[in-house]
Design a protein around this motif. Structure first.
Motif, PDB file in Angstrom:
ATOM      1  N   HIS A 221       1.638   5.044   7.005  1.00  8.51           N
ATOM      2  CA  HIS A 221       0.259   4.557   6.824  1.00  8.51           C
ATOM      3  C   HIS A 221       0.255   3.328   5.924  1.00  8.51           C
ATOM      4  O   HIS A 221      -0.439   2.341   6.200  1.00  8.51           O
ATOM      5  N   ALA A 222       1.033   3.398   4.838  1.00 11.55           N
ATOM      6  CA  ALA A 222       1.113   2.255   3.919  1.00 11.55           C
ATOM      7  C   ALA A 222       1.753   1.054   4.620  1.00 11.55           C
ATOM      8  O   ALA A 222       1.285  -0.085   4.485  1.00 11.55           O
ATOM      9  N   LYS A 223       2.809   1.303   5.403  1.00 11.22           N
ATOM     10  CA  LYS A 223       3.473   0.226   6.128  1.00 11.22           C
ATOM     11  C   LYS A 223       2.511  -0.429   7.105  1.00 11.22           C
ATOM     12  O   LYS A 223       2.418  -1.660   7.176  1.00 11.22           O
ATOM     13  N   LEU A 224       1.783   0.368   7.860  1.00 11.15           N
ATOM     14  CA  LEU A 224       0.845  -0.180   8.837  1.00 11.15           C
ATOM     15  C   LEU A 224      -0.280  -0.959   8.155  1.00 11.15           C
ATOM     16  O   LEU A 224      -0.772  -1.952   8.701  1.00 11.15           O
ATOM     17  N   THR A 225      -0.663  -0.543   6.960  1.00 15.56           N
ATOM     18  CA  THR A 225      -1.654  -1.303   6.184  1.00 15.56           C
ATOM     19  C   THR A 225      -1.093  -2.680   5.841  1.00 15.56           C
ATOM     20  O   THR A 225      -1.792  -3.696   5.966  1.00 15.56           O
ATOM     21  N   LEU A 226       0.166  -2.726   5.428  1.00 17.68           N
ATOM     22  CA  LEU A 226       0.797  -4.021   5.131  1.00 17.68           C
ATOM     23  C   LEU A 226       0.935  -4.862   6.401  1.00 17.68           C
ATOM     24  O   LEU A 226       0.785  -6.086   6.356  1.00 17.68           O
ATOM     25  N   VAL A 227       1.199  -4.216   7.525  1.00 17.54           N
ATOM     26  CA  VAL A 227       1.299  -4.946   8.794  1.00 17.54           C
ATOM     27  C   VAL A 227      -0.049  -5.593   9.132  1.00 17.54           C
ATOM     28  O   VAL A 227      -0.093  -6.733   9.611  1.00 17.54           O
ATOM     29  N   VAL A 228      -1.137  -4.888   8.864  1.00 17.57           N
ATOM     30  CA  VAL A 228      -2.462  -5.488   9.080  1.00 17.57           C
ATOM     31  C   VAL A 228      -2.602  -6.736   8.207  1.00 17.57           C
ATOM     32  O   VAL A 228      -3.117  -7.764   8.652  1.00 17.57           O
ATOM     33  N   GLY A 229      -2.112  -6.654   6.969  1.00 16.92           N
ATOM     34  CA  GLY A 229      -2.129  -7.827   6.095  1.00 16.92           C
ATOM     35  C   GLY A 229      -1.319  -8.978   6.679  1.00 16.92           C
ATOM     36  O   GLY A 229      -1.720 -10.143   6.594  1.00 16.92           O
TER      37      GLY A 229
END
Length: 138
Positions: free
Chosen positions: A80-88
């Motif tokens: 979830h944290a990784k995908l949040t960074l990917v959105v960034g």
């Protein structure tokens, strides 16, 4: 599964190569004063953005394929944290595209110094994503 991971990593490396170099081209473009250099930077930026976008596409296709093969990853907090960074990263990529269009139309309003700082942003995403994927802290 390993093939998906390999091609996902190839996409990530390609995408990040563009994200590290395109803002550096913006620095040089912002400092350029002669017409031939300005036109050369426009061409280089356009070509690099195309390569960067291809890398992003590979990253998405093989990342989604991996998630479809291992849906349990979506239960992990680190993912979830990784995908949040990917959105960034997607936002940063889009921002680079907008800045490139401003340069293409001779509408740049930012200094070379601003682009030098902007150029450092992807490293923060890279460090965060690599730590999350390798260490899986939660």
């Amino acid at each position: 599964m390993l093939w998906l991971k390999a091609f996902h990593i190839i996409g990530v490396v390609t995408w990040f190569a563009g994200m590290f170099y395109l803002p550096r081209l913006f620095v040089y473009h912002a400092e350029a004063t002669d017409a031939p250099s300005i036109e050369r930077f426009k061409i280089m930026e356009r070509r690099l953005f195309a390569m960067m976008s291809a890398g992003a596409g590979l990253t998405f296709v093989f990342g989604i394929a991996t998630l479809l093969m291992v849906p349990a990853f979506l239960q992990a907090g680190w993912m979830h944290a990784k995908l949040t960074l990917v959105v960034g990263l997607i936002v940063y990529n889009h921002w680079c595209g907008r800045l490139m269009k401003d340069f293409r139309h001779d509408r740049n309003r930012r200094s070379a110094r601003w682009y030098r700082i902007f150029n450092e942003v992807p490293i923060l995403f890279l460090v965060g994503i690599v730590i999350l994927v390798v260490v899986k802290p939660f």
